[in-house]
Design a protein around this motif. Structure first.
Motif, mmCIF file in Angstrom:
data_model
loop_
_atom_site.group_PDB
_atom_site.id
_atom_site.type_symbol
_atom_site.label_atom_id
_atom_site.label_comp_id
_atom_site.label_asym_id
_atom_site.label_seq_id
_atom_site.Cartn_x
_atom_site.Cartn_y
_atom_site.Cartn_z
ATOM 1 N N GLY A 220 32.230 54.155 35.962
ATOM 2 C CA GLY A 220 31.353 55.264 35.456
ATOM 3 C C GLY A 220 30.596 54.775 34.374
ATOM 4 N N ASP A 221 30.746 53.547 33.890
ATOM 5 C CA ASP A 221 29.640 53.215 32.550
ATOM 6 C C ASP A 221 29.521 51.829 32.659
ATOM 7 O OD1 ASP A 221 32.251 52.101 31.858
ATOM 8 O OD2 ASP A 221 32.849 53.407 30.324
ATOM 9 N N PHE A 222 29.482 51.152 33.560
ATOM 10 C CA PHE A 222 29.131 49.566 33.540
ATOM 11 C C PHE A 222 27.648 49.358 33.246
ATOM 12 C CE2 PHE A 222 28.393 50.827 38.117
ATOM 13 C CZ PHE A 222 27.178 50.537 38.206
ATOM 14 N N ARG A 223 26.804 50.532 33.606
ATOM 15 C CA ARG A 223 25.141 50.292 33.064
ATOM 16 C C ARG A 223 25.216 50.243 31.788
ATOM 17 N NH1 ARG A 223 25.433 53.550 37.520
ATOM 18 N NH2 ARG A 223 24.583 53.020 39.204
ATOM 19 N N GLU A 224 25.685 51.106 30.810
ATOM 20 C CA GLU A 224 25.809 51.193 29.481
ATOM 21 C C GLU A 224 26.316 49.771 28.828
ATOM 22 O OE1 GLU A 224 26.962 53.653 31.295
ATOM 23 O OE2 GLU A 224 25.848 55.529 30.948
ATOM 24 N N ALA A 225 27.442 49.491 29.391
ATOM 25 C CA ALA A 225 28.130 48.272 28.968
ATOM 26 C C ALA A 225 27.308 47.014 29.261
ATOM 27 C CB ALA A 225 29.544 47.981 29.809
ATOM 28 N N VAL A 226 26.470 46.759 30.407
ATOM 29 C CA VAL A 226 25.636 45.729 30.785
ATOM 30 C C VAL A 226 24.563 45.889 29.776
ATOM 31 C CG1 VAL A 226 23.963 44.940 32.448
ATOM 32 C CG2 VAL A 226 26.337 45.362 33.146
ATOM 33 N N ALA A 227 24.105 46.884 29.434
ATOM 34 C CA ALA A 227 22.949 47.220 28.545
ATOM 35 C C ALA A 227 23.229 46.680 27.054
ATOM 36 C CB ALA A 227 22.421 48.583 28.387
ATOM 37 N N GLU A 228 24.635 46.609 26.856
ATOM 38 C CA GLU A 228 25.174 46.338 25.505
ATOM 39 C C GLU A 228 25.678 44.936 25.667
ATOM 40 O OE1 GLU A 228 24.186 47.391 22.791
ATOM 41 O OE2 GLU A 228 23.425 49.391 23.551
ATOM 42 N N GLY A 229 25.358 44.179 26.497
ATOM 43 C CA GLY A 229 25.852 42.601 26.725
ATOM 44 C C GLY A 229 27.281 42.408 27.287
ATOM 45 N N ALA A 230 27.855 43.165 28.168
ATOM 46 C CA ALA A 230 29.064 42.726 28.707
ATOM 47 C C ALA A 230 28.689 41.770 29.572
ATOM 48 C CB ALA A 230 29.300 44.103 29.834
ATOM 49 N N THR A 231 29.741 40.676 29.749
ATOM 50 C CA THR A 231 29.655 39.729 30.618
ATOM 51 C C THR A 231 30.736 39.856 31.635
ATOM 52 O OG1 THR A 231 31.479 38.517 29.179
ATOM 53 C CG2 THR A 231 29.276 37.957 28.677
ATOM 54 N N MET A 232 31.750 40.773 31.513
ATOM 55 C CA MET A 232 32.594 41.040 32.671
ATOM 56 C C MET A 232 32.549 42.460 32.880
ATOM 57 S SD MET A 232 35.771 38.597 31.882
ATOM 58 C CE MET A 232 35.666 37.085 31.720
ATOM 59 N N VAL A 233 32.363 43.092 33.995
ATOM 60 C CA VAL A 233 32.654 44.474 34.132
ATOM 61 C C VAL A 233 33.763 44.598 35.194
ATOM 62 C CG1 VAL A 233 30.144 45.304 33.583
ATOM 63 C CG2 VAL A 233 30.700 44.589 36.007
ATOM 64 N N ARG A 234 34.673 45.692 34.919
ATOM 65 C CA ARG A 234 35.908 45.770 35.554
ATOM 66 C C ARG A 234 35.961 47.245 36.431
ATOM 67 N NH1 ARG A 234 36.997 45.955 30.093
ATOM 68 N NH2 ARG A 234 37.759 48.056 30.821
ATOM 69 N N ILE A 235 35.572 47.057 37.760
ATOM 70 C CA ILE A 235 35.213 47.983 38.630
ATOM 71 C C ILE A 235 36.236 48.291 39.756
ATOM 72 C CG2 ILE A 235 33.512 48.852 40.264
ATOM 73 C CD1 ILE A 235 31.429 47.654 38.443
ATOM 74 N N GLY A 236 36.729 49.434 39.692
ATOM 75 C CA GLY A 236 37.785 49.744 40.793
ATOM 76 C C GLY A 236 37.377 50.762 41.634
ATOM 77 N N SER A 237 37.585 52.079 41.105
ATOM 78 C CA SER A 237 37.281 53.329 42.024
ATOM 79 C C SER A 237 36.011 53.096 42.926
ATOM 80 C CB SER A 237 37.559 54.399 41.335
ATOM 81 O OG SER A 237 36.809 54.438 40.086
ATOM 82 N N ARG A 238 34.916 52.596 42.521
ATOM 83 C CA ARG A 238 33.752 52.683 43.206
ATOM 84 C C ARG A 238 33.993 51.682 44.519
ATOM 85 N NH1 ARG A 238 28.008 52.686 41.638
ATOM 86 N NH2 ARG A 238 27.786 51.632 43.731
ATOM 87 N N ILE A 239 34.766 50.790 44.433
ATOM 88 C CA ILE A 239 35.045 49.620 45.325
ATOM 89 C C ILE A 239 35.752 50.562 46.536
ATOM 90 C CG2 ILE A 239 35.853 47.705 46.071
ATOM 91 C CD1 ILE A 239 34.926 46.721 43.243
ATOM 92 N N PHE A 240 36.881 51.143 45.976
ATOM 93 C CA PHE A 240 37.746 51.752 47.159
ATOM 94 C C PHE A 240 37.633 53.155 47.303
ATOM 95 C CE2 PHE A 240 39.713 47.823 45.097
ATOM 96 C CZ PHE A 240 39.652 47.040 46.303
ATOM 97 N N ALA A 241 36.407 53.720 46.890
ATOM 98 C CA ALA A 241 36.105 54.972 47.272
ATOM 99 C C ALA A 241 36.237 55.270 48.839
ATOM 100 C CB ALA A 241 34.743 55.416 46.912
ATOM 101 N N GLY A 242 36.932 56.145 49.127
ATOM 102 C CA GLY A 242 37.002 56.454 50.803
ATOM 103 C C GLY A 242 38.220 55.807 51.288
ATOM 104 N N VAL A 243 38.819 54.859 50.730
ATOM 105 C CA VAL A 243 40.096 54.078 51.264
ATOM 106 C C VAL A 243 41.445 54.673 50.281
ATOM 107 C CG1 VAL A 243 40.947 51.634 51.087
ATOM 108 C CG2 VAL A 243 38.528 52.098 51.744
ATOM 109 N N MET A 244 41.212 54.867 49.209
ATOM 110 C CA MET A 244 42.449 55.149 48.081
ATOM 111 C C MET A 244 42.677 56.471 48.349
ATOM 112 S SD MET A 244 40.843 54.366 44.258
ATOM 113 C CE MET A 244 39.872 55.505 43.625
ATOM 114 N N GLU A 245 41.456 57.533 48.622
ATOM 115 C CA GLU A 245 41.878 58.799 48.500
ATOM 116 C C GLU A 245 43.044 59.362 49.325
ATOM 117 O OE1 GLU A 245 37.782 58.989 48.576
ATOM 118 O OE2 GLU A 245 38.626 57.939 46.947
ATOM 119 N N ASP A 246 42.880 58.865 50.651
ATOM 120 C CA ASP A 246 43.911 59.369 51.516
ATOM 121 C C ASP A 246 45.222 58.475 51.586
ATOM 122 O OD1 ASP A 246 41.104 58.095 53.491
ATOM 123 O OD2 ASP A 246 43.055 57.003 52.764
#
Ligand SMILES: *Cc1c(COP(=O)(O)O)cnc(C)c1O
Length: 247
Positions: A220-246
């Motif tokens: 939900g907030d990787f854009r803000e983090a990247v803008a402020e210098g993140a070198t690692m973003v930790r992304i889960g639900s976006r990747i498993f959308a449509g897989v984990m719900e059920d």
């Protein structure tokens, strides 16, 4: 697992890469500066393997037991994940959740990067056990930047004391990890990520060290983090959308 999961994970992964690349581009940064850690805590080992096959090399887990189970599964199924050159998939695991000290030894056998070092005592335990295992462990110190009492992480004073600990050669403190507080809007999360970066800059100056890594930003907030210098973003639900719900 549904037959369509493979395609879903593949498509989601590609779209996450595109969106992170776009955020990196918008911030005037270089794509090589940002690593996407695919957070697989929502799914089983077989589904995690789909993400590896889609090309993700950095996997994050928040519970040690899941990490142990999945590394075991991958060791047993290694050749299925080999790339076309026949090499084993070059995976790097990341521990992103609270780690109890009695689980450190077994966890270190998976040679993870540990993002969630949230106490002096854990830091020292990781250093001691790494020495015993003769490995060098990369860790990040988790800071509680939101001031949210429910969140784990070191406050700035505890961070200083952790950085003051002499640890020897078996551990590399590579940077900081943080999460924005619950329910923060885009501008507030950006402000919090900026605070993490400035805390990092301050610690580098004060201790005369390098802390190149900033692990911050989630689905939900990787854009803000990247803008402020993140070198690692930790992304889960976006990747498993449509897989984990059920599940
Ligand atoms: C679950 C988790 C993530 C991933 O969050 P999503 O919103 O699913 O992308 C990132 N960091 C930590 C510490 C987590 O526990």
């Amino acid at each position: 697992m549904k037959p369509s999961d493979r395609q879903t994970v593949h498509d989601n992964w590609k779209s996450v890469i595109d969106d992170v690349d776009q955020a990196v581009h918008d911030s005037g940064r270089d794509p090589s500066e940002v690593t996407i850690v695919g957070v697989t805590k929502y799914v089983d080992a077989e589904t995690t393997a789909l993400l590896v096959q889609a090309g993700c090399k950095h996997l994050g887990e928040n519970r040690p037991q899941l990490l142990w189970d999945k590394t075991k599964y991958f060791a047993e199924h290694l050749f299925e994940f080999s790339d076309t050159s026949g090499q084993p998939a070059d995976l790097q695991w990341h521990v992103i959740g609270h780690l109890q000290r009695n689980k450190v030894r077994r966890t270190l056998r998976c040679t993870p990067v540990i993002h969630s070092v949230d106490s002096d005592r854990l830091l020292r335990e990781v250093a001691d056990e790494s020495t015993k295992l003769d490995v060098k462990t990369r860790v990040l110190l988790e800071v509680n930047i939101s001031g949210d009492a429910n969140k784990t992480g070191l406050d700035p004073d505890a961070l200083k004391s952790a950085l003051d600990t002499s640890l020897g050669e078996s551990i590399e403190v590579a940077g900081l990890m943080a999460m924005a507080g619950w329910g923060t809007d885009s501008s507030e999360s950006r402000r919090q990520f900026a605070a993490v970066r400035s805390l990092r800059d301050q610690m580098e100056t004060q201790f005369g060290i390098q802390l190149p890594e900033l692990s911050m930003g989630m689905s939900g907030d990787f854009r803000e983090a990247v803008a402020e210098g993140a070198t690692m973003v930790r992304i889960g639900s976006r990747i498993f959308a449509g897989v984990m719900e059920d599940r």
